[in-house]
Design a protein around this motif. Structure first.
Motif, PDB file in Angstrom:
ATOM      1  N   ILE A  99      22.529  14.352  35.288  1.00 24.24           N
ATOM      2  CA  ILE A  99      22.072  15.625  34.736  1.00 24.24           C
ATOM      3  C   ILE A  99      20.579  15.779  34.997  1.00 24.24           C
ATOM      4  N   SER A 100      20.214  16.859  35.674  1.00 19.90           N
ATOM      5  CA  SER A 100      18.828  17.072  36.097  1.00 19.90           C
ATOM      6  C   SER A 100      18.456  18.538  35.958  1.00 19.90           C
ATOM      7  N   LEU A 101      17.423  18.823  35.173  1.00 18.03           N
ATOM      8  CA  LEU A 101      16.967  20.205  35.027  1.00 18.03           C
ATOM      9  C   LEU A 101      16.482  20.766  36.362  1.00 18.03           C
ATOM     10  N   ARG A 102      15.759  19.979  37.136  1.00 20.93           N
ATOM     11  CA  ARG A 102      15.268  20.467  38.422  1.00 20.93           C
ATOM     12  C   ARG A 102      16.423  20.748  39.381  1.00 20.93           C
ATOM     13  N   GLY A 103      17.456  19.883  39.346  1.00 25.65           N
ATOM     14  CA  GLY A 103      18.617  20.114  40.187  1.00 25.65           C
ATOM     15  C   GLY A 103      19.356  21.380  39.795  1.00 25.65           C
ATOM     16  N   ILE A 104      19.462  21.616  38.509  1.00 22.70           N
ATOM     17  CA  ILE A 104      20.113  22.836  38.023  1.00 22.70           C
ATOM     18  C   ILE A 104      19.303  24.061  38.443  1.00 22.70           C
ATOM     19  N   ALA A 105      17.991  23.959  38.306  1.00 20.35           N
ATOM     20  CA  ALA A 105      17.127  25.079  38.690  1.00 20.35           C
ATOM     21  C   ALA A 105      17.302  25.417  40.169  1.00 20.35           C
ATOM     22  N   ARG A 106      17.350  24.395  41.031  1.00 17.63           N
ATOM     23  CA  ARG A 106      17.536  24.650  42.468  1.00 17.63           C
ATOM     24  C   ARG A 106      18.853  25.361  42.727  1.00 17.63           C
ATOM     25  N   GLU A 107      19.918  24.891  42.075  1.00 19.61           N
ATOM     26  CA  GLU A 107      21.232  25.496  42.296  1.00 19.61           C
ATOM     27  C   GLU A 107      21.278  26.949  41.830  1.00 19.61           C
ATOM     28  N   MET A 108      20.553  27.256  40.765  1.00 18.17           N
ATOM     29  CA  MET A 108      20.563  28.612  40.218  1.00 18.17           C
ATOM     30  C   MET A 108      19.509  29.512  40.860  1.00 18.17           C
ATOM     31  N   GLY A 109      18.689  28.961  41.755  1.00 20.37           N
ATOM     32  CA  GLY A 109      17.631  29.754  42.365  1.00 20.37           C
ATOM     33  C   GLY A 109      16.495  30.055  41.411  1.00 20.37           C
ATOM     34  N   GLU A 168      16.658  17.529  25.642  1.00 18.98           N
ATOM     35  CA  GLU A 168      16.959  18.730  24.849  1.00 18.98           C
ATOM     36  C   GLU A 168      18.233  19.400  25.354  1.00 18.98           C
ATOM     37  N   LEU A 169      18.413  19.430  26.671  1.00 21.72           N
ATOM     38  CA  LEU A 169      19.637  19.982  27.249  1.00 21.72           C
ATOM     39  C   LEU A 169      20.840  19.144  26.851  1.00 21.72           C
ATOM     40  N   ILE A 170      20.730  17.830  26.954  1.00 22.04           N
ATOM     41  CA  ILE A 170      21.854  16.961  26.605  1.00 22.04           C
ATOM     42  C   ILE A 170      22.198  17.098  25.126  1.00 22.04           C
ATOM     43  N   THR A 171      21.196  17.202  24.272  1.00 21.46           N
ATOM     44  CA  THR A 171      21.447  17.392  22.843  1.00 21.46           C
ATOM     45  C   THR A 171      22.212  18.690  22.594  1.00 21.46           C
ATOM     46  N   ALA A 172      21.815  19.752  23.287  1.00 23.62           N
ATOM     47  CA  ALA A 172      22.518  21.031  23.140  1.00 23.62           C
ATOM     48  C   ALA A 172      23.955  20.916  23.640  1.00 23.62           C
ATOM     49  N   LEU A 173      24.141  20.233  24.770  1.00 21.53           N
ATOM     50  CA  LEU A 173      25.484  20.049  25.315  1.00 21.53           C
ATOM     51  C   LEU A 173      26.379  19.301  24.328  1.00 21.53           C
ATOM     52  N   ILE A 174      25.885  18.200  23.799  1.00 26.68           N
ATOM     53  CA  ILE A 174      26.682  17.394  22.872  1.00 26.68           C
ATOM     54  C   ILE A 174      27.009  18.202  21.627  1.00 26.68           C
ATOM     55  N   GLY A 175      26.049  18.984  21.137  1.00 27.09           N
ATOM     56  CA  GLY A 175      26.308  19.819  19.966  1.00 27.09           C
ATOM     57  C   GLY A 175      27.377  20.856  20.234  1.00 27.09           C
TER      58      GLY A 175
END
Length: 231
Positions: A37-47, A62-69
């Motif tokens: 899980i990578s914020l930068r990788g997600i950003a690249r994929e989403m442009g 913070e992203l992983i915490t939101a996902l688990i919740g």
């Protein structure tokens, strides 16, 4: 009026972007493991720029915490809905709960792995959060169902000191009249439900079963009958 209808256009766009971010994060994890899980990788994929995505989630944790919740709340919702839609007798309610666990896990394997698989490398969970609240709903709900389904109080020799203090406090807060014997029985029930589901989601049943749903249903029937034998 639905929640989406009450949201402004800007709020709807933010919610849609957040959902896309979390969907991609779960796919990253499914393809390459929880450490992928990578914020930068997600950003690249989403442009998006890295700076833009950090406006949604400041850190990977913070992203992983939101996902688990989100995942935990989704599971809790599914279990409670199945229980409440079942016939009123305790055995049927427990069966419905167990079936819903498998159905949710098979439909959401990435989410199941995130919550019940190996820890995400380097992830530091925060204090109390939505995942903990959902966890208490799941734990408390199962404890109540097992207590209702018991034909008689089990005599298994467990007492409250046999449980970690934090778990003991949470269990007794959710179900104040629960006995330690029933609490121990509920853990064993959860283990039997969870065990076959985990084997299926992680692909370990493929070599031994062509119908994991039937195998799981047979286990549930045996489990419920062991609590409250039916005539």
């Amino acid at each position: 009026m639905t929640t989406d209808q009450r949201m402004t256009r800007r709020e709807r766009l933010r919610a849609e972007t957040t959902r896309e971010i979390t969907t991609i994060a779960l796919r990253q994890m499914a393809e390459d493991g929880p450490g992928a899980i990578s914020l930068r990788g997600i950003a690249r994929e989403m442009g998006m720029t890295a700076r833009a995505i950090y406006g949604y989630f400041a850190t990977r944790d913070e992203l992983i915490t939101a996902l688990i919740g989100d995942v935990s709340a989704s599971l809790a919702d599914a279990l409670e809905a199945a229980r409440d839609a079942a016939p009123a007798d305790p055995g049927s309610r427990l069966l419905a709960w167990g079936r819903a666990l498998r159905e949710w896990a098979v439909a959401n394997p990435e989410g199941f792995r995130l919550v019940y698989g190996d820890p995400v490398p380097g992830y530091q969970p925060p204090g109390e959060g939505p995942a903990d609240q959902a966890g208490r709903r799941i734990c408390g709900g199962l404890n109540r169902l097992v207590a209702e389904a018991c034909a008689a109080a089990p005599a298994n020799g467990f007492d409250w000191p046999d449980f970690p203090p934090d778990y003991r406090a949470k269990v007794r807060a959710e179900v104040p009249d629960l006995s330690p014997a029933v609490a121990a029985l509920a853990v064993r029930v959860w283990g039997r439900m969870h065990g076959l589901v985990t084997l299926e989601v992680f692909g370990h049943l493929r070599a031994v079963s062509t119908d994991p749903a039937a195998l799981y249903h047979a286990e549930l029937l045996d489990l419920v009958n062991s609590l409250a034998p039916r005539s």
